[in-house]
Structure formats: structure tokens, C-alpha cells
Enzyme design. Structure first.
Site, PDB file in Angstrom:
ATOM      1  N   SER A  17      32.634  -5.767  46.947  1.00 37.02           N
ATOM      2  CA  SER A  17      33.068  -5.766  48.339  1.00 37.02           C
ATOM      3  C   SER A  17      32.509  -6.948  49.145  1.00 37.02           C
ATOM      4  O   SER A  17      33.246  -7.531  49.951  1.00 37.02           O
ATOM      5  CB  SER A  17      32.685  -4.447  49.012  1.00 37.02           C
ATOM      6  OG  SER A  17      33.417  -3.382  48.463  1.00 37.02           O
ATOM      7  N   LYS A  66      29.983   9.627  49.981  1.00 32.27           N
ATOM      8  CA  LYS A  66      31.237   9.772  50.727  1.00 32.27           C
ATOM      9  C   LYS A  66      31.380  11.114  51.441  1.00 32.27           C
ATOM     10  O   LYS A  66      32.003  11.185  52.504  1.00 32.27           O
ATOM     11  CB  LYS A  66      32.432   9.539  49.797  1.00 32.27           C
ATOM     12  CG  LYS A  66      32.598   8.092  49.348  1.00 32.27           C
ATOM     13  CD  LYS A  66      33.887   7.916  48.543  1.00 32.27           C
ATOM     14  CE  LYS A  66      34.088   6.477  48.149  1.00 32.27           C
ATOM     15  NZ  LYS A  66      35.394   6.261  47.468  1.00 32.27           N
ATOM     16  N   ASP A 102      40.989   5.168  51.012  1.00 36.73           N
ATOM     17  CA  ASP A 102      41.261   5.117  49.569  1.00 36.73           C
ATOM     18  C   ASP A 102      42.711   5.471  49.248  1.00 36.73           C
ATOM     19  O   ASP A 102      43.402   4.738  48.526  1.00 36.73           O
ATOM     20  CB  ASP A 102      40.325   6.068  48.819  1.00 36.73           C
ATOM     21  CG  ASP A 102      38.920   5.519  48.663  1.00 36.73           C
ATOM     22  OD1 ASP A 102      38.766   4.288  48.631  1.00 36.73           O
ATOM     23  OD2 ASP A 102      37.976   6.328  48.561  1.00 36.73           O
ATOM     24  N   GLY A 127      43.470  13.939  36.734  1.00 33.61           N
ATOM     25  CA  GLY A 127      42.142  14.018  37.322  1.00 33.61           C
ATOM     26  C   GLY A 127      42.161  14.849  38.593  1.00 33.61           C
ATOM     27  O   GLY A 127      43.217  15.042  39.221  1.00 33.61           O
ATOM     28  N   GLY A 129      39.111  14.628  40.836  1.00 30.02           N
ATOM     29  CA  GLY A 129      37.906  14.212  41.550  1.00 30.02           C
ATOM     30  C   GLY A 129      38.221  13.686  42.941  1.00 30.02           C
ATOM     31  O   GLY A 129      39.321  13.895  43.474  1.00 30.02           O
ATOM     32  N   GLY A 130      37.266  12.968  43.512  1.00 31.41           N
ATOM     33  CA  GLY A 130      37.415  12.479  44.878  1.00 31.41           C
ATOM     34  C   GLY A 130      38.575  11.521  45.069  1.00 31.41           C
ATOM     35  O   GLY A 130      39.322  11.619  46.050  1.00 31.41           O
ATOM     36  N   ALA A 131      38.751  10.586  44.132  1.00 31.15           N
ATOM     37  CA  ALA A 131      39.852   9.629  44.252  1.00 31.15           C
ATOM     38  C   ALA A 131      41.193  10.330  44.120  1.00 31.15           C
ATOM     39  O   ALA A 131      42.145  10.034  44.857  1.00 31.15           O
ATOM     40  CB  ALA A 131      39.712   8.536  43.200  1.00 31.15           C
ATOM     41  N   ARG A 152      40.995  18.118  32.814  1.00 34.40           N
ATOM     42  CA  ARG A 152      40.318  18.803  31.708  1.00 34.40           C
ATOM     43  C   ARG A 152      39.976  20.244  32.063  1.00 34.40           C
ATOM     44  O   ARG A 152      40.055  21.134  31.233  1.00 34.40           O
ATOM     45  CB  ARG A 152      39.042  18.036  31.323  1.00 34.40           C
ATOM     46  CG  ARG A 152      39.311  16.796  30.486  1.00 34.40           C
ATOM     47  CD  ARG A 152      38.023  16.088  30.144  1.00 34.40           C
ATOM     48  NE  ARG A 152      38.226  15.018  29.178  1.00 34.40           N
ATOM     49  CZ  ARG A 152      37.284  14.186  28.771  1.00 34.40           C
ATOM     50  NH1 ARG A 152      36.054  14.288  29.258  1.00 34.40           N
ATOM     51  NH2 ARG A 152      37.553  13.247  27.886  1.00 34.40           N
ATOM     52  N   ILE A 219      43.544   3.644  38.323  1.00 30.07           N
ATOM     53  CA  ILE A 219      42.708   3.111  39.394  1.00 30.07           C
ATOM     54  C   ILE A 219      41.524   2.312  38.863  1.00 30.07           C
ATOM     55  O   ILE A 219      40.790   1.695  39.636  1.00 30.07           O
ATOM     56  CB  ILE A 219      42.229   4.210  40.359  1.00 30.07           C
ATOM     57  CG1 ILE A 219      41.243   5.162  39.692  1.00 30.07           C
ATOM     58  CG2 ILE A 219      43.410   4.966  40.942  1.00 30.07           C
ATOM     59  CD1 ILE A 219      40.541   6.092  40.683  1.00 30.07           C
ATOM     60  N   TYR A 221      39.806  -0.926  37.232  1.00 31.97           N
ATOM     61  CA  TYR A 221      40.142  -2.352  37.175  1.00 31.97           C
ATOM     62  C   TYR A 221      39.204  -3.143  36.270  1.00 31.97           C
ATOM     63  O   TYR A 221      39.266  -4.380  36.242  1.00 31.97           O
ATOM     64  CB  TYR A 221      40.208  -2.974  38.574  1.00 31.97           C
ATOM     65  CG  TYR A 221      38.990  -2.775  39.443  1.00 31.97           C
ATOM     66  CD1 TYR A 221      37.854  -3.536  39.286  1.00 31.97           C
ATOM     67  CD2 TYR A 221      39.009  -1.816  40.457  1.00 31.97           C
ATOM     68  CE1 TYR A 221      36.746  -3.366  40.098  1.00 31.97           C
ATOM     69  CE2 TYR A 221      37.918  -1.630  41.282  1.00 31.97           C
ATOM     70  CZ  TYR A 221      36.792  -2.408  41.104  1.00 31.97           C
ATOM     71  OH  TYR A 221      35.696  -2.225  41.912  1.00 31.97           O
TER      72      TYR A 221
END
Length: 277
Positions: A17, A66, A102, A127, A129-131, A152, A219, A221
Site C-alpha cells: 500500500s 478490521k 474491499d 470461501g 471469510g471476511g473478503a 469447507r 483475489i 495476486y
């Protein structure tokens, strides 16, 4: 004196960042400096006090803060509140306001590869999770009506579906079921850490059933092309990695801080250069 910005997290040394935002500030002619701020969980309340005391204009928030940062702020944007996570803080004359860019950043990057109306697409998110939650809630808030989840474990997936603030059609399917019906989806979004460097050959699901023209997004990279994306590309999918999400979520934060839309191509090229791609 330059305006001060930064990113807080634990760990934080890997964050790209600073190089991305400092290039964007320079390009926009803004006198500002952006740095990494290593904050361990026990020091988060003091760090937020420090942001106020030092007058930092804006902060990005990464793992593991977060969610924990939310009760320490003065105001939370409704989308961030529904997601239950903040990745951007704006300091408005001492009032700290939390946002989540996000999901919106992901969608902004997704749009360039989507043909037709996004709201009509059938989506699978891998998934829970948070994303995944940020992307799921954002897509739902933008009118996408049909979003399925595979994961999962089913508990987190059902919790995510049940807590969505928008009434949409969502089903949970086991990973094996998702593999069998993969060809039904217009957009498939991989949000887990499976396939991230150095375990780049791993994939959360087998990809051998792909709808013609479908968009497969990961997501991650690093690497720029995961095993998941390589498989999808071999079967004719349009693919995209996590660079666009990273760049656009940063660009949205930049705009919230400054009121200026930054040069996203410059930001993307800086990140690619850092990754050696």
C-alpha cells in the site's frame, strides 16, 4: 508539512500500500506521506488514540484489526457495519469514520470483464471469510440476486447467508457439489488463501466444468495466476487475479480521504512492478 496517512496491521512489512499510495499522491500533486504502521492487537486502542492525536488524515486497516477497530471509531458506514469489518478510516476534523472498500473495489475491477447486466449474473463465491463476506454483501447491495456459497465448513457459509442485509437467492453447496455444477455460473469468485505463494499449485476446487464466457476471479495476486485460474483459463474462462481488487479498494479509500479520483493505471503498474510481473 505533508498530510500523513498509513496502513495498520500485524504483520505489515509485506504491504504494498505505501508504494502504491505514495505514487498516487505524487501523481495527483498532493503533499502527503503514507507509511506502514505495525500495530499488535493489544496496542490497537492506543494506536487509534495516536491517529487522533497526530492528526493522520486517513488509515487503511488490514488483518487482524478490521473488526476489532470498529468500536474504537466514531461512526461506521452502513455497508461496513453490515459486513462487520472496516478497511478504511477517514479522519474528518477529529471524527474517525470507518468504511469498507474491499467489496466495492472488487466489483469495480470485475466490471471490466463482465458482459451485460451484472445483476442478472449467477454467482458462486468460494470461501466464507471476511473478503467473501465483503464481496457477497456488496454484490447483493448492488442488485445481484443469485449468489451461492461453497466452503469447507458449512457453519460460516450459513451464517454469512443468514446475516445478509439484502433478501436474495442464496444456497450453500459442498465443494464437491460446486465442482459438478460449476458450469451453471456466470461468475466464480475464489476468496480463500488456497493457492497463495508458496503453495501455488493448490486449488480449492477442481475446475473442469466452465460455462462459455464465464468470468473466474481469484483475489490472490501472488502468484499472479494461481492454479485455480490456470485451470479455468484452460477451459475457456475469462480470468482475473486480485490485483484489480487491491488497486480499486485502495483507489476508493484515496477518494474518500482526498475527494480526488486517483490514476488507477499508475497504481496498478506500480503494484505489478513490485511483484515483478
Amino acid at each position: 508539512m505533508d498530510d500523513l496517512y498509513g496502513v495498520i496491521g500485524d504483520p505489515i512489512a509485506h504491504s504494498m500500500s505505501p508504494v502504491m499510495h505514495n505514487a498516487a499522491f505524487h501523481d495527483a500533486g498532493i503533499q502527503a506521506s503514507y507509511g506502514r504502521l505495525h500495530v499488535v492487537p493489544s496496542e490497537l486502542p492506543d494506536a487509534i488514540k495516536g491517529i487522533r492525536a497526530l492528526g493522520l488524515r486517513g488509515i487503511n486497516v488490514t488483518v487482524p484489526h478490521k473488526t476489532a477497530v470498529m468500536p474504537l471509531l466514531d461512526e461506521i458506514d452502513p455497508l461496513a457495519a453490515s459486513i462487520g469489518a472496516v478497511n478504511t478510516i477517514v479522519n474528518r476534523e477529529g471524527k474517525l469514520i470507518g468504511y469498507n472498500t474491499d467489496g466495492l473495489g472488487f466489483v469495480e475491477g470485475l466490471k471490466k470483464d463482465i458482459q451485460g447486466d451484472l445483476s442478472s449474473k449467477k454467482v458462486l463465491i468460494i470461501g466464507a471469510g471476511g473478503a467473501a463476506k465483503a464481496i457477497y454483501f456488496t454484490l447483493a447491495s448492488l442488485g445481484v440476486r443469485n449468489i451461492d456459497i461453497t466452503n469447507r465448513s458449512d457453519d460460516k457459509a450459513f451464517d454469512m447467508i443468514d446475516s445478509c442485509p439484502v433478501d436474495i437467492e442464496s444456497q450453500y453447496c459442498k465443494l464437491q457439489e460446486a465442482e459438478l455444477k460449476l458450469h451453471q455460473y456466470d461468475i466464480v469468485i475464489q476468496t480463500t488463501s488456497i493457492g497463495m505463494f508458496p503453495a501455488a499449485e493448490e486449488s480449492p476446487i477442481r475446475v473442469d466444468r466452465v460455462k462459455t464466457g464465464a468470468v473466474f476471479s481469484d483475489i490472490i495476486y501472488n502468484p499472479l495466476k494461481t492454479s485455480f485460474l490456470r485451470q479455468a483459463e484452460q477451459h475457456g474462462a475469462v480470468i482475473q487475479n486480485g490485483i484489480d481488487m487491491f488497486v480499486y479498494q485502495g483507489a476508493l479509500a484515496f477518494t474518500k480521504w482526498t475527494g480526488i479520483t486517483p490514476n488507477t493505471e499508475l497504481m496498478k503498474n506500480i503494484v505489478l512492478k513490485q511483484l515483478g510481473g
